[in-house]
Design a protein around this motif. Structure first.
Motif, PDB file in Angstrom:
ATOM      1  N   ILE A 229     -31.561   8.420   0.218  1.00 44.71           N
ATOM      2  CA  ILE A 229     -30.593   7.436   0.700  1.00 44.71           C
ATOM      3  C   ILE A 229     -29.741   8.077   1.788  1.00 44.71           C
ATOM      4  N   VAL A 230     -29.674   7.411   2.949  1.00 42.15           N
ATOM      5  CA  VAL A 230     -28.881   7.907   4.076  1.00 42.15           C
ATOM      6  C   VAL A 230     -27.837   6.851   4.405  1.00 42.15           C
ATOM      7  N   PHE A 231     -26.565   7.242   4.281  1.00 43.20           N
ATOM      8  CA  PHE A 231     -25.464   6.318   4.536  1.00 43.20           C
ATOM      9  C   PHE A 231     -24.933   6.482   5.959  1.00 43.20           C
ATOM     10  N   GLN A 232     -24.155   5.470   6.387  1.00 44.66           N
ATOM     11  CA  GLN A 232     -23.512   5.551   7.700  1.00 44.66           C
ATOM     12  C   GLN A 232     -22.410   6.602   7.685  1.00 44.66           C
ATOM     13  N   ASP A 233     -21.590   6.603   6.629  1.00 48.21           N
ATOM     14  CA  ASP A 233     -20.562   7.637   6.514  1.00 48.21           C
ATOM     15  C   ASP A 233     -21.166   8.791   5.733  1.00 48.21           C
ATOM     16  N   PHE A 234     -20.969   9.989   6.212  1.00 47.85           N
ATOM     17  CA  PHE A 234     -21.819  11.121   5.831  1.00 47.85           C
ATOM     18  C   PHE A 234     -21.701  11.526   4.360  1.00 47.85           C
ATOM     19  N   GLN A 235     -20.509  11.382   3.775  1.00 44.40           N
ATOM     20  CA  GLN A 235     -20.299  11.707   2.359  1.00 44.40           C
ATOM     21  C   GLN A 235     -20.710  13.138   2.016  1.00 44.40           C
ATOM     22  N   LEU A 236     -20.433  14.061   2.941  1.00 43.25           N
ATOM     23  CA  LEU A 236     -20.632  15.479   2.639  1.00 43.25           C
ATOM     24  C   LEU A 236     -19.385  16.021   1.932  1.00 43.25           C
ATOM     25  N   LEU A 237     -19.575  17.016   1.088  1.00 37.61           N
ATOM     26  CA  LEU A 237     -18.442  17.663   0.413  1.00 37.61           C
ATOM     27  C   LEU A 237     -17.782  18.603   1.423  1.00 37.61           C
ATOM     28  N   SER A 238     -16.555  18.287   1.835  1.00 33.63           N
ATOM     29  CA  SER A 238     -15.928  18.978   2.973  1.00 33.63           C
ATOM     30  C   SER A 238     -15.550  20.418   2.665  1.00 33.63           C
ATOM     31  N   ASP A 239     -15.417  20.758   1.374  1.00 32.55           N
ATOM     32  CA  ASP A 239     -14.983  22.118   1.012  1.00 32.55           C
ATOM     33  C   ASP A 239     -16.165  23.050   0.746  1.00 32.55           C
ATOM     34  N   ARG A 240     -17.385  22.604   1.055  1.00 27.53           N
ATOM     35  CA  ARG A 240     -18.580  23.425   0.797  1.00 27.53           C
ATOM     36  C   ARG A 240     -19.420  23.538   2.057  1.00 27.53           C
ATOM     37  N   SER A 241     -20.093  24.655   2.174  1.00 30.08           N
ATOM     38  CA  SER A 241     -20.997  24.861   3.315  1.00 30.08           C
ATOM     39  C   SER A 241     -22.179  23.896   3.232  1.00 30.08           C
TER      40      SER A 241
ATOM     41  N   VAL B 275     -35.076  18.849  10.097  1.00 27.37           N
ATOM     42  CA  VAL B 275     -34.134  18.027  10.867  1.00 27.37           C
ATOM     43  C   VAL B 275     -33.546  18.778  12.061  1.00 27.37           C
ATOM     44  N   GLY B 276     -34.088  19.967  12.352  1.00 24.82           N
ATOM     45  CA  GLY B 276     -33.654  20.701  13.536  1.00 24.82           C
ATOM     46  C   GLY B 276     -32.341  21.443  13.377  1.00 24.82           C
ATOM     47  N   LEU B 277     -32.019  21.846  12.139  1.00 25.93           N
ATOM     48  CA  LEU B 277     -30.780  22.603  11.887  1.00 25.93           C
ATOM     49  C   LEU B 277     -31.086  23.883  11.121  1.00 25.93           C
ATOM     50  N   GLY B 278     -32.084  24.598  11.583  1.00 24.98           N
ATOM     51  CA  GLY B 278     -32.582  25.751  10.835  1.00 24.98           C
ATOM     52  C   GLY B 278     -31.592  26.881  10.623  1.00 24.98           C
ATOM     53  N   THR B 279     -30.509  26.921  11.402  1.00 16.99           N
ATOM     54  CA  THR B 279     -29.568  28.046  11.266  1.00 16.99           C
ATOM     55  C   THR B 279     -28.190  27.594  10.789  1.00 16.99           C
ATOM     56  N   ALA B 280     -28.109  26.426  10.179  1.00 14.00           N
ATOM     57  CA  ALA B 280     -26.792  25.853   9.846  1.00 14.00           C
ATOM     58  C   ALA B 280     -26.337  26.106   8.412  1.00 14.00           C
ATOM     59  N   GLN B 281     -27.090  26.883   7.640  1.00 15.17           N
ATOM     60  CA  GLN B 281     -26.796  26.995   6.205  1.00 15.17           C
ATOM     61  C   GLN B 281     -25.339  27.319   5.889  1.00 15.17           C
TER      62      GLN B 281
ATOM     63  N   GLN C 202     -17.294  22.087  11.031  1.00 18.63           N
ATOM     64  CA  GLN C 202     -17.789  22.863  12.179  1.00 18.63           C
ATOM     65  C   GLN C 202     -18.989  22.187  12.851  1.00 18.63           C
ATOM     66  N   LEU C 203     -19.391  21.048  12.325  1.00 22.17           N
ATOM     67  CA  LEU C 203     -20.569  20.349  12.843  1.00 22.17           C
ATOM     68  C   LEU C 203     -20.155  19.094  13.608  1.00 22.17           C
TER      69      LEU C 203
ATOM     70  N   GLN D 298     -23.893  16.486  11.402  1.00 27.55           N
ATOM     71  CA  GLN D 298     -23.590  16.081  10.021  1.00 27.55           C
ATOM     72  C   GLN D 298     -24.611  15.051   9.525  1.00 27.55           C
ATOM     73  N   GLN D 299     -24.988  14.131  10.407  1.00 26.46           N
ATOM     74  CA  GLN D 299     -25.977  13.131   9.978  1.00 26.46           C
ATOM     75  C   GLN D 299     -27.338  13.791   9.729  1.00 26.46           C
ATOM     76  N   ARG D 300     -27.674  14.819  10.489  1.00 28.80           N
ATOM     77  CA  ARG D 300     -28.915  15.559  10.215  1.00 28.80           C
ATOM     78  C   ARG D 300     -28.867  16.218   8.836  1.00 28.80           C
ATOM     79  N   VAL D 301     -27.692  16.735   8.465  1.00 30.33           N
ATOM     80  CA  VAL D 301     -27.549  17.326   7.121  1.00 30.33           C
ATOM     81  C   VAL D 301     -27.740  16.249   6.057  1.00 30.33           C
ATOM     82  N   VAL D 302     -27.197  15.061   6.312  1.00 35.60           N
ATOM     83  CA  VAL D 302     -27.342  13.948   5.365  1.00 35.60           C
ATOM     84  C   VAL D 302     -28.821  13.577   5.197  1.00 35.60           C
TER      85      VAL D 302
END
Length: 226
Positions: free
Chosen positions: A90-102, A133-139, A145-146, A151-155
């Motif tokens: 499931i991919v949402f419009q708003d990213f819903q990433l946990l902001s306090d985690r890498s 998704v083309g973010l091989g070095t973003a771990q 910082q994105l 961020q959408q690629r991470v989602v």
């Protein structure tokens, strides 16, 4: 070579889609096959999001039948919903990433929550989806910082972690500028070309012209082939 017809990844028959107590779509009938790319269009309030939420059992299906990734939504038990959601991304419009985690910790959180335990396998799978998704070095980067596109690629990577049969995307480029939106569309096409079906709700008619695919249209309480 004879191709064996496989069961559709999504099949709805005489389904009525509700938002709360209000029916928004009536007598919905369509199928999506493995590996298909399907756009869903319609005005705001036409029922697109309610239909998508029904497909991943965020809204109950009250009338008719629907089968998604092998689960019958009209019969599904609450305890089976997490297992359904492991088979779909499931991919949402708003990213819903946990902001306090890498990035890595956002993704490992999902894998651990869905039963992964082996640290080596978790790291390997995270590296695979980020490369996809083309973010091989973003771990090690934090969400702030994105860019929005990153961020959408991470989602999208998060949605791919458990190798779903289908990605369900609700306006995934709605918060992005056109150039970045195009890049995200290319990511979806790459994933689709590798065999994952995609159902994408969008307002962007340019995408439909430039990335031709099947279109479903939500209009006047019905879902029609576009």
């Amino acid at each position: 070579m004879i191709e064996v017809a496989s069961e559709p990844i999504i099949a709805l028959d005489r389904a009525d889609i509700y938002q709360g107590d209000r029916p928004v779509l009536n007598d919905v009938h369509f199928e999506i096959k493995n590996g298909e790319f399907v756009f869903m269009i319609g005005r705001t309030g036409s029922g697109k999001s309610s239909l998508l939420k029904t497909l991943y059992a965020d809204l109950w299906l009250h009338t008719g039948s629907a089968k998604v990734a092998g689960y019958e939504l009209h019969k599904i038990k609450r305890s089976d919903i997490p297992f359904l959601r492991r088979r779909i991304g499931i991919v949402f419009q708003d990213f819903q990433l946990l902001s306090d985690r890498s990035v890595e910790d956002n993704l490992s959180f999902v894998l651990r929550a869905t039963g992964w335990e082996d640290k080596g396998k978790i790291s390997k799978r995270i590296a695979e989806v980020l490369m996809q998704v083309g973010l091989g070095t973003a771990q090690k980067r934090m969400p702030h910082q994105l860019s929005g596109g990153e961020q959408q690629r991470v989602v999208i990577a998060r949605a791919m972690l458990n190798e779903p049969k289908i990605l369900i995307a609700d306006e995934p480029t709605g918060n992005l500028d056109p150039e970045v939106g195009d890049q995200i569309m290319q990511v979806f096409r790459t994933i689709n070309n590798a065999g994952t079906a995609i159902l994408m709700a969008t307002h962007n008619h340019d995408f439909i012209k430039r990335f031709p695919a099947r279109v479903l249209k939500c209009e006047n309480g019905s879902v029609l082939e576009g």
